[in-house]
Design a protein around this motif. Structure first.
Motif, PDB file in Angstrom:
ATOM      1  N   ALA A 295      -3.616 -10.696  -7.011  1.00 42.68           N
ATOM      2  CA  ALA A 295      -3.559 -10.101  -5.677  1.00 42.68           C
ATOM      3  C   ALA A 295      -2.219  -9.439  -5.397  1.00 42.68           C
ATOM      4  O   ALA A 295      -2.160  -8.375  -4.759  1.00 42.68           O
ATOM      5  CB  ALA A 295      -3.857 -11.169  -4.624  1.00 42.68           C
ATOM      6  N   ASP A 296      -1.123 -10.041  -5.851  1.00 42.63           N
ATOM      7  CA  ASP A 296       0.195  -9.470  -5.575  1.00 42.63           C
ATOM      8  C   ASP A 296       0.342  -8.092  -6.194  1.00 42.63           C
ATOM      9  O   ASP A 296       0.897  -7.174  -5.577  1.00 42.63           O
ATOM     10  CB  ASP A 296       1.298 -10.389  -6.101  1.00 42.63           C
ATOM     11  N   GLN A 297      -0.147  -7.936  -7.423  1.00 39.40           N
ATOM     12  CA  GLN A 297      -0.041  -6.644  -8.101  1.00 39.40           C
ATOM     13  C   GLN A 297      -0.893  -5.587  -7.397  1.00 39.40           C
ATOM     14  O   GLN A 297      -0.491  -4.430  -7.268  1.00 39.40           O
ATOM     15  CB  GLN A 297      -0.471  -6.778  -9.568  1.00 39.40           C
ATOM     16  N   VAL A 298      -2.070  -5.977  -6.921  1.00 39.94           N
ATOM     17  CA  VAL A 298      -2.923  -5.034  -6.200  1.00 39.94           C
ATOM     18  C   VAL A 298      -2.258  -4.630  -4.889  1.00 39.94           C
ATOM     19  O   VAL A 298      -2.193  -3.444  -4.530  1.00 39.94           O
ATOM     20  CB  VAL A 298      -4.317  -5.638  -5.940  1.00 39.94           C
ATOM     21  N   ARG A 299      -1.750  -5.604  -4.158  1.00 42.39           N
ATOM     22  CA  ARG A 299      -1.114  -5.344  -2.856  1.00 42.39           C
ATOM     23  C   ARG A 299       0.053  -4.364  -2.997  1.00 42.39           C
ATOM     24  O   ARG A 299       0.249  -3.473  -2.157  1.00 42.39           O
ATOM     25  CB  ARG A 299      -0.623  -6.652  -2.247  1.00 42.39           C
TER      26      ARG A 299
ATOM     27  N   THR B  34     -20.541  -2.879  -0.354  1.00 44.28           N
ATOM     28  CA  THR B  34     -20.429  -3.207   1.066  1.00 44.28           C
ATOM     29  C   THR B  34     -19.269  -4.164   1.332  1.00 44.28           C
ATOM     30  O   THR B  34     -18.634  -4.112   2.395  1.00 44.28           O
ATOM     31  CB  THR B  34     -21.747  -3.824   1.563  1.00 44.28           C
ATOM     32  N   ALA B  35     -18.963  -5.024   0.358  1.00 44.74           N
ATOM     33  CA  ALA B  35     -17.917  -6.031   0.544  1.00 44.74           C
ATOM     34  C   ALA B  35     -16.524  -5.549   0.179  1.00 44.74           C
ATOM     35  O   ALA B  35     -15.542  -6.273   0.401  1.00 44.74           O
ATOM     36  CB  ALA B  35     -18.255  -7.283  -0.288  1.00 44.74           C
ATOM     37  N   ILE B  36     -16.392  -4.327  -0.345  1.00 48.51           N
ATOM     38  CA  ILE B  36     -15.079  -3.862  -0.774  1.00 48.51           C
ATOM     39  C   ILE B  36     -14.059  -3.823   0.365  1.00 48.51           C
ATOM     40  O   ILE B  36     -12.921  -4.278   0.198  1.00 48.51           O
ATOM     41  CB  ILE B  36     -15.173  -2.481  -1.466  1.00 48.51           C
ATOM     42  N   PRO B  37     -14.400  -3.293   1.564  1.00 50.67           N
ATOM     43  CA  PRO B  37     -13.382  -3.284   2.632  1.00 50.67           C
ATOM     44  C   PRO B  37     -12.852  -4.681   2.958  1.00 50.67           C
ATOM     45  O   PRO B  37     -11.646  -4.851   3.206  1.00 50.67           O
ATOM     46  CB  PRO B  37     -14.136  -2.671   3.817  1.00 50.67           C
ATOM     47  N   GLN B  38     -13.718  -5.687   2.948  1.00 48.56           N
ATOM     48  CA  GLN B  38     -13.253  -7.049   3.224  1.00 48.56           C
ATOM     49  C   GLN B  38     -12.333  -7.535   2.110  1.00 48.56           C
ATOM     50  O   GLN B  38     -11.334  -8.214   2.368  1.00 48.56           O
ATOM     51  CB  GLN B  38     -14.438  -7.995   3.384  1.00 48.56           C
ATOM     52  N   ALA B  39     -12.670  -7.172   0.853  1.00 51.48           N
ATOM     53  CA  ALA B  39     -11.821  -7.571  -0.267  1.00 51.48           C
ATOM     54  C   ALA B  39     -10.438  -6.933  -0.146  1.00 51.48           C
ATOM     55  O   ALA B  39      -9.409  -7.591  -0.385  1.00 51.48           O
ATOM     56  CB  ALA B  39     -12.472  -7.160  -1.583  1.00 51.48           C
ATOM     57  N   ILE B  40     -10.384  -5.667   0.232  1.00 49.46           N
ATOM     58  CA  ILE B  40      -9.095  -4.996   0.412  1.00 49.46           C
ATOM     59  C   ILE B  40      -8.347  -5.594   1.595  1.00 49.46           C
ATOM     60  O   ILE B  40      -7.151  -5.903   1.509  1.00 49.46           O
ATOM     61  CB  ILE B  40      -9.304  -3.482   0.605  1.00 49.46           C
ATOM     62  N   GLY B  41      -9.057  -5.794   2.704  1.00 54.54           N
ATOM     63  CA  GLY B  41      -8.428  -6.365   3.874  1.00 54.54           C
ATOM     64  C   GLY B  41      -7.823  -7.740   3.631  1.00 54.54           C
ATOM     65  O   GLY B  41      -6.789  -8.097   4.215  1.00 54.54           O
ATOM     66  N   SER B  42      -8.440  -8.512   2.740  1.00 52.94           N
ATOM     67  CA  SER B  42      -7.968  -9.870   2.483  1.00 52.94           C
ATOM     68  C   SER B  42      -6.594  -9.904   1.852  1.00 52.94           C
ATOM     69  O   SER B  42      -5.875 -10.903   1.965  1.00 52.94           O
ATOM     70  CB  SER B  42      -8.972 -10.620   1.608  1.00 52.94           C
ATOM     71  N   ILE B  43      -6.194  -8.836   1.157  1.00 51.39           N
ATOM     72  CA  ILE B  43      -4.860  -8.830   0.540  1.00 51.39           C
ATOM     73  C   ILE B  43      -3.831  -8.060   1.363  1.00 51.39           C
ATOM     74  O   ILE B  43      -2.640  -8.088   1.049  1.00 51.39           O
ATOM     75  CB  ILE B  43      -4.892  -8.257  -0.894  1.00 51.39           C
ATOM     76  N   LEU B  44      -4.275  -7.369   2.413  1.00 46.44           N
ATOM     77  CA  LEU B  44      -3.365  -6.558   3.210  1.00 46.44           C
ATOM     78  C   LEU B  44      -2.952  -7.230   4.505  1.00 46.44           C
ATOM     79  O   LEU B  44      -2.098  -6.732   5.227  1.00 46.44           O
ATOM     80  CB  LEU B  44      -4.011  -5.195   3.534  1.00 46.44           C
ATOM     81  N   ARG B  45      -3.558  -8.372   4.816  1.00 47.24           N
ATOM     82  CA  ARG B  45      -3.234  -9.063   6.078  1.00 47.24           C
ATOM     83  C   ARG B  45      -1.800  -9.612   6.036  1.00 47.24           C
ATOM     84  O   ARG B  45      -1.335 -10.061   5.013  1.00 47.24           O
ATOM     85  CB  ARG B  45      -4.197 -10.228   6.312  1.00 47.24           C
TER      86      ARG B  45
END
Length: 283
Positions: free
Chosen positions: A9-13, A272-283
């Motif tokens: 997650a850190d690398q993606v963020r 459909t779940a991609i925005p939630q997956a992205i949001g989970s690492i950007l909070r």
């Protein structure tokens, strides 16, 4: 592998593009998609959905009418183009996703050739893997190696390597997945994303990234098409092929976890779940 880089997650963020107040649909990245066919129209809708849900500012679709209709049914915000027109004058895009579900359609093949010749970043999947790898192996490299992402699963990797005159079997690949991904990367001078329960990404020069184990429920028809779309959005945002592939693979797995909730899923659920997956690492 002891020399492989781990990805999380850190690398993606650190790498994932987040729009600002000054952005518009073009600055966020336009993804062109040449995928699907009369026989496999669903692949088109899945790639386009993956790219759109992953944050592309615009998605352009090039393909036959049946696939265009399905794309617009699922993603009315997409812009569709006739493949004959696109082959003559390629629409504006910061990256192209080509090959998913294509099948014996000369005008679409010509459009893929135009995308290759443009020098734009490419995600290359399924039906375009062998042709693109052969072209690059023989010196047709309009896009740099760090702007081209080949996305085979193990059997496609075998077929592509054989097309490049490497005598390998599926057993060989399964015994050394990273080594054979590296072999294709060096031969085709492109970055390789070898799909599997643990995705491996190999770049020319020997760099290898290993993704965490993904949910087994992701082994479902069309999941790879969604992954290709996510990777296209990442490439269009300006990431290198290796970073785009690693980020896309991680987010694909995370979206699979969200969509599954511990049970079965289908490919469109992942998109459909991609925005939630992205949001989970950007909070």
């Amino acid at each position: 592998m002891s020399d492989a880089q781990e990805w999380g997650a850190d690398q993606v963020r650190e790498r994932w593009a987040v729009p600002g107040a000054g952005d518009d649909k073009y600055s966020r990245g336009v993804v062109g998609v040449i995928a699907g066919s009369e026989a496999y129209p669903g692949a088109a809708a899945l790639v386009v959905s993956g790219a759109a849900r992953a944050g592309a500012g615009m998605v352009r679709y090039v393909g036959p009418l049946r696939a265009q209709d399905l794309v617009l049914h699922h993603r009315p915000e997409a812009v569709v183009h006739d493949p004959g027109d696109a082959a003559e004058r390629l629409p504006r895009a910061q990256a192209w996703v080509v090959g998913s579900g294509v099948a014996d359609y000369p005008e679409q093949d010509a459009a893929i050739g135009s995308a290759m010749a443009s020098g734009a970043p490419l995600v290359v999947d399924a039906g375009a893997l062998e042709a693109v790898a052969r072209a690059r192996a023989t010196g047709s490299r309009e896009a740099a190696a760090d702007r081209v992402l080949l996305t085979p699963h193990a059997e496609e990797l075998v077929r592509t390597l054989r097309a490049l005159r490497h005598d390998v079997s599926l057993g060989d690949v399964m015994d050394d997945r990273a080594g054979h991904a590296r072999l294709l990367a060096e031969t085709a001078r492109a970055t390789v994303l070898l799909k599997g329960s643990r995705t491996v990404i190999a770049s020319p020069g020997g760099t290898v990234v290993m993704l965490p184990e993904a949910p087994a429920w992701l082994a479902t028809a069309g999941a790879g098409d969604v992954l290709a779309g996510i990777a296209g959005a990442a490439l269009a945002s300006g990431l290198s092929a290796a970073d785009a592939g690693a980020c896309a693979s991680w987010l694909h797995a995370r979206a699979g976890e969200v969509a599954s909730a511990g049970g079965p899923l289908v490919a469109l659920d992942i998109a459909t779940a991609i925005p939630q997956a992205i949001g989970s690492i950007l909070r």
